[in-house]
Write an enzyme that holds these catalytic residues in place. Structure first.
Site, mmCIF file in Angstrom:
data_model
loop_
_atom_site.group_PDB
_atom_site.id
_atom_site.type_symbol
_atom_site.label_atom_id
_atom_site.label_comp_id
_atom_site.label_asym_id
_atom_site.label_seq_id
_atom_site.Cartn_x
_atom_site.Cartn_y
_atom_site.Cartn_z
ATOM 1 N N TYR A 1 -1.839 -6.802 2.761
ATOM 2 C CA TYR A 1 -2.247 -7.175 1.399
ATOM 3 C C TYR A 1 -3.686 -6.732 1.199
ATOM 4 O O TYR A 1 -4.544 -6.952 2.051
ATOM 5 C CB TYR A 1 -2.149 -8.699 1.230
ATOM 6 C CG TYR A 1 -2.623 -9.181 -0.119
ATOM 7 C CD1 TYR A 1 -1.719 -9.384 -1.159
ATOM 8 C CD2 TYR A 1 -3.975 -9.418 -0.378
ATOM 9 C CE1 TYR A 1 -2.143 -9.811 -2.409
ATOM 10 C CE2 TYR A 1 -4.412 -9.841 -1.619
ATOM 11 C CZ TYR A 1 -3.494 -10.034 -2.628
ATOM 12 O OH TYR A 1 -3.920 -10.448 -3.864
ATOM 13 N N GLU B 1 -4.804 -4.930 -7.283
ATOM 14 C CA GLU B 1 -4.087 -5.493 -6.136
ATOM 15 C C GLU B 1 -3.036 -4.525 -5.618
ATOM 16 O O GLU B 1 -2.333 -3.898 -6.401
ATOM 17 C CB GLU B 1 -3.403 -6.798 -6.566
ATOM 18 C CG GLU B 1 -2.680 -7.509 -5.433
ATOM 19 C CD GLU B 1 -1.866 -8.698 -5.948
ATOM 20 O OE1 GLU B 1 -2.201 -9.840 -5.607
ATOM 21 O OE2 GLU B 1 -0.894 -8.472 -6.681
#
Ligand code: GDP
Ligand code: MN
Length: 390
Positions: free
Chosen positions: A111, A201
């Site tokens: 992530y 993101e």
């Protein structure tokens, strides 16, 4: 302003971030399968719903397939009904576009994201080795697995910061992958800063079985206050993703946000609008919207604002709370009176009017065909409007 995944990936490409090749398609696109065959290597391919909400994977909006026939089936299935995910609410979202991409064999899912930390007023890079569809749960149950570093604004991103994150991976990947990660972090920082993002993101940021680093998903939100200098990005805004009344209000430069209650409110000034919402709640009711018509509003804008409030079916009573300063009470009254002539006002209207040209404003409203109640002050206005719906 949110971008779709395919738009965010387009931006990422411009900044040199590694993303899979893909094709965007709409329902009934006859050439899709031919294009996939010609332009994308595979199988596997990944068919992905393009909506402004996450959690698509778990909701059936991301399908990894191994034949061209299955690309077609997956596309048809995704288009056939609204997509419900954790972030859409139970009614789901209509899918009007899909992205078909070259699939990859995933070794690790990481992530990586950037946000602005308002508390420290600094951009922050967030990194975790537990990326993928369960990142929310990871953050909640094992927050120590989510690393973050604040970026000193005067220095910017440095490979030192990148290494401070990457060396916490377990196991630490081989050299070429480490280099790939350092490069991705640097480019994400550049993209984030240059595009005035409030969020950028990549989840998952994938290490493939071949040892490549690849942004398999992409999410970008642009700070609305910077859109004036992000014209090219603003052109990507998707009206289909917006509330139709909010979209209409935007056209007229009205600050309108739809809420869940049943009291419509028209107010001048953001502070007064917030205070009005507070008194409505204190009186025991719920506001149906936030609407700040602003100081510079003219008759047309006022009229349009009033119309937009009334077009919301949830609205059972309207409170007009105006403190006439730059916006004069007579201008407000003319706008409301004109709109009341055009639309059929079926709900009670409560008006609290004070300030510049108040007498003239009241006279105009009295002479209009519209029926309304006059409140003495703000608290009285909130009580009156609440009585209408209880
Ligand atoms: P989200 O659920 O809306 O965040 O959608 P994502 O784009 O993140 O996709 C959901 C999941 O699908 C990812 O976490 C991956 O596990 C999986 N996925 C996406 N692309 C591929 C791919 O090319 N190959 C494989 N094997 N899985 C993929
Ligand atoms: Mn994702």
């Amino acid at each position: 302003m949110k971008l779709h995944e395919y738009q965010a990936k387009e931006m990422f490409r411009k900044f040199g971030l590694p993303v899979p090749n893909g094709i965007v398609a709409e329902p009934g696109d006859d050439e899709l399968i031919e294009m996939v065959e010609l332009e994308l290597s595979g199988p596997p391919w990944v068919v992905k719903a393009q909506i402004h909400a996450g959690g698509r994977g778990k909701g059936g909006g991301v399908k990894v397939v191994n034949s061209l026939d299955d690309v077609k089936v997956a596309a048809e299935t995704i288009f056939s009904k609204p997509l419900v995910t954790k972030q859409t609410g139970p009614e789901g979202k209509k899918v009007t576009r899909i992205l078909v991409e070259e699939g990859v064999e995933i070794d690790r899912e990481l992530y990586l994201a950037m946000v602005i930390d308002r508390a420290t007023a600094k951009p922050v890079m967030i990194f975790s080795q537990a990326g993928g569809m369960d990142i929310e749960e990871v953050a909640e149950k094992t927050p120590e697995k989510v690393l973050n570093v604040a970026i000193p604004p005067d220095v910017g991103w440095t490979s030192y910061l990148a290494r401070s994150l990457i060396y916490q991976l377990d196991p630490i990947p081989e050299r070429s992958i480490k280099k790939g990660l350092v490069s991705v972090m640097g480019k994400l920082y550049k993209a984030f800063m240059s595009l005035d993002c409030s969020l950028a993101e990549i989840n998952p940021l994938v290490i493939t079985k071949n040892g490549d680093v690849l942004a398999v998903d992409a999410k970008i939100t642009i700070d609305d206050n910077a859109l004036f200098r992000q014209k090219r990005v603003y052109a990507l805004d998707d009206p289909l993703e917006k509330d139709p009344l909010e979209l209409e209000a935007e056209k007229y430069n009205l600050n309108y946000i739809r809420l869940d209650g049943n009291i419509g409110a028209m107010v001048n000034g953001a502070g007064l609008a917030m205070a009005t919402m507070d008194v409505i709640k204190m009186a025991g009711a719920e506001p149906a919207n936030f609407l700040d018509v602003g100081g510079g509003a003219d008759e047309d804008m006022i009229g349009k604002g009033f119309e937009i409030i009334l077009r919301d079916d949830k609205v059972k009573a309207v409170l007009i709370n105006i403190f006439g300063g730059i916006l004069r009470c007579d201008v407000l009254a003319k706008g409301v009176a004109a709109a009341a002539k055009k639309v059929d006002v079926k709900v009670p209207i409560i008006i609290r009017l004070e300030g510049t040209n108040m007498e003239e404003g009241r006279r105009i409203l009295d002479e209009s065909a519209m029926e309304f109640l006059v409140a003495k002050d703000m608290v009285d206005a909130a009580d009156l409007v609440t009585q209408q719906v209880s």
